[in-house]
Design an enzyme around this catalytic site. Structure first.
Site, PDB file in Angstrom:
ATOM      1  CG  HIS A 113       5.908   0.915   0.773  1.00  0.00           C
ATOM      2  ND1 HIS A 113       5.140   1.314   1.838  1.00  0.00           N
ATOM      3  CD2 HIS A 113       5.117   1.041  -0.319  1.00  0.00           C
ATOM      4  CE1 HIS A 113       3.940   1.667   1.422  1.00  0.00           C
ATOM      5  NE2 HIS A 113       3.905   1.522   0.104  1.00  0.00           N
ATOM      6  CB  CYS A 220      15.323 -29.444   6.556  1.00  0.00           C
ATOM      7  SG  CYS A 220      14.976 -29.945   4.850  1.00  0.00           S
TER       8      CYS A 220
END
Length: 251
Positions: A113, A220
């Protein structure tokens, strides 16, 4: 999937990132989190690659564990995440386990990272889910993408230059309308957002938040605010932020 691509072949993935720090290309770190809008990542990457070419633009992709559920090869618009590596300019695709493998970490080894933060000219999170938004606003770093964000050089004092994180929010309408979402957005927009100091004219902040589209039928079935900005517009914004002009496009 730890890290798909050359960086996964038997060595610390961070080593490949560090080797590409000065490769003469523009570096886009593109992340997706747990929203159905993750299925637009192939479109975004393909468009950028076609317009600017691998010689000009290098792309590394991070998928959270949740985001990977949307790119498993279950439909034409949902190819397997590994297929992104077939697109010119995509140099690696990482999931969260890439942070810790494929070999055990040893003192002196690079950390992924941190390497990605140094490498990236721009970090784009598209989509940014409600869950990852909450993590960012509260400083969590329990995934590769949130670790990159938590380790971001917010004022350029560490890496020597200021860089921004651009996020494209996407979530269910009720999630977007929830009071805690407004609280988290305020942190990114007002406390950490890109702004211009009226006294000095210098740029401050490091987050650029692009809110969801206006009323739309969501995947959805709910109707309302929450859908991520259209992917074609996202491509245009990325090009603007990275300075990828029309003159640089592949003919």
């Amino acid at each position: 999937m730890q890290a798909v691509g050359p960086s996964a072949l038997g060595s610390n993935p961070a080593d490949a990132v560090n080797a590409a720090l000065d490769d003469g290309r523009i570096h886009l770190l593109l992340a997706a989190t747990g929203s159905v809008a993750t299925i637009k990542i192939p479109n975004i990457v393909t468009a950028l690659s076609a317009a600017h070419g691998a010689a000009r633009l290098s792309i590394r992709v991070i998928l959270t564990d949740s985001a990977q559920h949307f790119l498993g090869g279950q439909a034409a618009e949902q190819p397997h995440a590994a297929s992104l590596l077939q697109i010119p300019g995509v140099d690696a695709v990482y999931d969260d386990s890439a942070e810790w493998g494929p070999e055990p970490w040893r003192r002196g080894s690079e950390i992924l990272h941190i390497a990605l933060r140094r490498w990236a000219d721009l970090l784009v999170i598209a989509p940014l889910s409600a869950n990852t938004l909450a993590k960012l606003a509260n400083g969590f770093s329990d995934s590769l993408v949130t670790s990159v964000c938590r380790a971001w050089d917010t004022d350029g004092q560490v890496d020597g230059r200021r860089k921004r994180i651009m996020v494209f929010a996407a979530m269910n309408t009720a999630m977007w309308r929830h009071p805690v979402t407004a609280k988290h957005i305020r942190v990114l927009e007002e406390d950490w957002g890109i702004a211009r100091d009226p006294q000095t004219g210098e740029e401050t902040g490091w987050f650029e938040v692009i809110r969801p589209q206006a009323t739309k039928v969501l995947a959805c079935g709910d109707v309302g605010v929450g859908a991520m900005m259209e992917w074609t517009q996202i491509v245009q914004l990325i090009e603007e932020r990275l300075g990828l002009s029309k003159l640089e496009q592949v003919q």
